[in-house]
Design a protein around this motif. Structure first.
Motif, short mmCIF file in Angstrom:
data_model
loop_
_atom_site.label_atom_id
_atom_site.label_comp_id
_atom_site.label_asym_id
_atom_site.label_seq_id
_atom_site.Cartn_x
_atom_site.Cartn_y
_atom_site.Cartn_z
N GLU A 58 11.73 -11.44 -22.12
CA GLU A 58 12.07 -11.05 -23.51
C GLU A 58 13.54 -10.61 -23.61
O GLU A 58 14.08 -10.03 -22.68
CB GLU A 58 11.15 -9.92 -23.97
CG GLU A 58 11.15 -8.73 -23.01
CD GLU A 58 10.30 -7.56 -23.50
OE1 GLU A 58 10.06 -7.46 -24.71
OE2 GLU A 58 9.90 -6.75 -22.65
N GLY A 59 14.15 -10.92 -24.73
CA GLY A 59 15.52 -10.51 -24.97
C GLY A 59 16.55 -11.47 -24.38
O GLY A 59 17.69 -11.10 -24.12
N GLY A 60 16.13 -12.74 -24.15
CA GLY A 60 17.08 -13.75 -23.66
C GLY A 60 17.49 -13.58 -22.21
O GLY A 60 18.52 -14.08 -21.79
N LYS A 61 16.68 -12.84 -21.45
CA LYS A 61 16.99 -12.65 -20.02
C LYS A 61 16.09 -13.55 -19.18
O LYS A 61 15.27 -14.31 -19.71
CB LYS A 61 16.72 -11.19 -19.63
CG LYS A 61 17.48 -10.17 -20.49
CD LYS A 61 18.84 -9.96 -19.90
CE LYS A 61 19.56 -8.84 -20.65
NZ LYS A 61 20.99 -8.90 -20.42
N ALA A 62 16.23 -13.43 -17.86
CA ALA A 62 15.36 -14.18 -16.96
C ALA A 62 15.26 -13.46 -15.63
O ALA A 62 16.19 -12.75 -15.24
CB ALA A 62 15.90 -15.59 -16.74
N VAL A 63 14.15 -13.61 -14.96
CA VAL A 63 14.03 -13.16 -13.56
C VAL A 63 13.78 -14.38 -12.70
O VAL A 63 13.24 -15.38 -13.15
CB VAL A 63 12.88 -12.15 -13.31
CG1 VAL A 63 13.17 -10.80 -13.91
CG2 VAL A 63 11.55 -12.70 -13.76
N SER A 64 14.18 -14.26 -11.43
CA SER A 64 13.92 -15.36 -10.52
C SER A 64 12.44 -15.35 -10.15
O SER A 64 11.79 -14.30 -10.15
CB SER A 64 14.80 -15.23 -9.28
OG SER A 64 14.64 -13.97 -8.68
N CYS A 65 11.91 -16.54 -9.87
CA CYS A 65 10.50 -16.64 -9.50
C CYS A 65 10.31 -17.77 -8.50
O CYS A 65 11.22 -18.57 -8.27
CB CYS A 65 9.64 -16.88 -10.73
SG CYS A 65 9.92 -18.49 -11.52
N LYS A 66 9.13 -17.80 -7.89
CA LYS A 66 8.81 -18.91 -6.97
C LYS A 66 7.31 -19.19 -7.04
O LYS A 66 6.54 -18.35 -7.52
CB LYS A 66 9.20 -18.54 -5.54
CG LYS A 66 8.37 -17.40 -4.93
CD LYS A 66 8.75 -17.16 -3.48
CE LYS A 66 7.90 -16.05 -2.87
NZ LYS A 66 8.33 -15.69 -1.50
N THR A 67 6.92 -20.36 -6.55
CA THR A 67 5.49 -20.60 -6.40
C THR A 67 5.07 -19.94 -5.09
O THR A 67 5.81 -19.97 -4.10
CB THR A 67 5.17 -22.11 -6.36
OG1 THR A 67 5.96 -22.74 -5.35
CG2 THR A 67 5.46 -22.76 -7.70
N SER A 68 3.89 -19.31 -5.10
CA SER A 68 3.46 -18.54 -3.93
C SER A 68 3.13 -19.44 -2.74
O SER A 68 2.99 -18.96 -1.62
CB SER A 68 2.26 -17.67 -4.29
OG SER A 68 1.21 -18.49 -4.77
#
Lengths: 116, 416
Positions: A58-68
């Motif tokens: 939310e708010g035009g941000k992002a977090v890094s992610c991965k497939t487990s």
């Protein structure tokens, strides 16, 4: 015939994998060692990748992610599309499951960074 | 004096975190000074996996790798000041620090570990394109990686990447994930600089073409980039005009040389290495100034965070021992000299005494089946066969120095 680069060591052998139409037998050429042959067979039959991407917050941000876990290579873009269609709510912590069992792959999409 | 510490660590990236942990493990009162708002350095913007395979025996992403260290550091009595820019370090180990809240202040330390990382040589870009002003849409790799991952900016629709080191390859994949069409990756050398596994995983997986022996000859676009002209290079490295072609793009990622961020080292007048462009160190990572240590890409450009962590542990440990008065370098010095086929070796100096020392080295070009030799005079005191040696991979060897007194020369020779 399929060309591929071996990723098992820095040598990066250029390999050719082919399959006989008659009996389905797979042959590997160009590999310097046994590891390459094993890799080539798996890569030929069922290539899999861990996907790392940016998950909208939310708010035009992002977090890094991965497939487990590694997922079918053919599904990468569908998984990215799924990720980009969503928006996580803050706070997000490393390890949070952002999408459970994404596209029935058995792998979750989990956060790899924090956002307060 | 506001602050007194045993060990002050300049930089809280991969090197600073590992050095701080090692110093704290020795019982030293330790401070990390980090210029950004949070610890982790460039690890935070490396969201791909492949980190920690050696150090944690696990496949982690950059931010996860950093978080592992930060968790451990939070359990120790390590002080951390973020948004702290170190403007000067004196020979008697007084650090001048600027922070938006505390203003300018000083830290007195018994030992200092410099691990402020590296920077990109920005002048490469304009020089290489021969243009004084550039249209909008051109980024260095580090700039692009920070904008995409830290600020979540979408850079453009169609991209060309110039340079083929690992970061360039990883960004090609990431821009693809972010919805851009990566038209091609161009490299002016005859082969890609990055690992072949990254070519497989970042380019081949997505059908992104790699053109080697290829240069960007011109840009199109006055205010905004509209495209680039690329041409293959002939035997004399000149673009072949007849084969020049236009590639439409609104984004150009440009790989420039990484060099240690040497400002503090220069101010301290540390003895520098002409090739690594970082300080000269001994096997404890102590520089030419007693009690001042250097590690990570501030010392020499690293390829893997895991290598940085191992190296920084040594620096942090010896900085703590120095601060506690338990370690002083002796006077007997053995020089480590990069010979045939080797570009550089770190450490450049090893203190005498019967011990084992780890020496890192980098080769000039790609090699298959070479024997790496360490000579002391006429004698070979260490040898190892390498099936593959790559310029993009730092290699290391643990050498037993029992009874060794003369200088060491490293070199490569053919192996059957």
């Amino acid at each position: 015939m399929k060309k591929m680069i071996c990723v098992m060591c820095p040598a990066g052998c250029d390999m050719e994998v082919s399959q006989k139409v008659s009996c389905g037998e797979i042959s590997v050429a160009g590999n310097d060692c046994k590891k390459g042959e094993v890799y080539a067979r798996i890569e030929f039959i069922n290539p899999q990748r861990v996907v790392t991407a940016l998950f909208p917050v939310e708010g035009g941000k992002a977090v890094s992610c991965k497939t487990s876990a590694a997922v079918d290579k053919d599904l990468i873009f569908e998984i990215i599309k799924e990720i980009k269609s969503r928006e996580a709510v803050k706070p997000v912590k490393i390890g949070d499951v952002l999408i459970e069992n994404v596209l029935n792959t058995g792998a979750d999409v989990v956060a790899t960074s924090n956002m307060i | 004096m506001n602050y007194e510490y045993d060990v002050a660590i300049v930089g809280g990236g991969a090197a600073g975190l590992a050095a701080a942990l090692a110093a704290a493990d020795q019982g030293a009162k330790t401070l990390i000074l980090e210029k950004n708002a949070s610890l982790g350095g460039v690890l935070n913007q490396c969201i791909h996996n492949g980190f920690g395979l050696r150090y944690f025996k696990e496949d982690l992403t950059g931010p996860e790798y950093a978080a592992r260290f930060i968790e451990q550091i939070e359990k120790k009595s390590v002080d951390i000041i973020t948004q702290a820019t170190v403007s000067n370090v004196s020979k008697d180990k007084i650090l001048t620090v600027i922070n938006p809240v505390k203003g300018e202040f000083q830290v007195k330390a018994k030992a200092v570990v410099l691990c402020a990382g590296c920077k990109e040589k920005l002048d490469d870009l304009e020089k290489s394109l021969g243009q004084s002003s550039l249209p909008q849409g051109i980024y260095t790799l580090m700039q692009a990686q920070r904008l995409i991952n830290a600020e979540y900016k979408k850079l453009g629709q169609k991209a060309v990447i110039f340079g083929s080191d690992n970061l360039a390859l990883i960004l090609a994949r990431q821009m693809t994930y972010e919805g851009a069409l990566v038209q091609c990756v161009c490299e002016k050398e005859p082969c890609a600089k990055g690992l072949k596994s990254n070519i497989a995983r970042c380019l081949d997986d997505y059908g992104i073409p790699l053109y080697v022996n290829t240069a960007i000859t011109k840009l199109r676009g006055k205010d905004k980039l509209e495209g680039v002209y690329i041409a293959p290079l002939d035997g004399k490295k000149r673009p072949v005009a007849a084969q020049e072609k236009f590639v439409e793009c609104d984004t150009l990622l440009f790989s420039s040389q990484f060099v240690p961020d040497s400002d503090l080292a220069v101010k301290l007048k540390l003895k520098m290495d002409r090739i690594t462009l970082g300080p000269v160190v001994d096997e404890t990572k102590q520089t030419s100034v007693e009690g001042i240590f250097a590690t990570g890409s501030f010392l020499h450009i690293h390829d893997l965070a895991d290598d940085v962590s191992f190296e920084a542990q040594t620096a942090g440990k010896y900085a703590a021992l120095y601060a506690q008065g338990q370690y002083r370098a002796d006077d007997k010095k053995i020089r480590v000299i990069a010979g045939g086929g080797i570009i550089y070796a770190v450490p450049q100096i090893i203190n005498g005494g019967d011990k084992k020392a780890v020496v890192c080295f980098r080769t000039e070009q790609r090699h298959r089946n070479k024997r790496f030799n360490v000579f002391c005079g006429e004698d070979i005191i260490f040898a190892k066969r390498y099936p593959v040696l790559l310029p993009c991979r730092l290699e290391q060897a643990e050498i037993n120095l029992k009874g060794i007194e003369g200088d060491l020369v490293l070199s490569l020779e053919e192996s059957e």
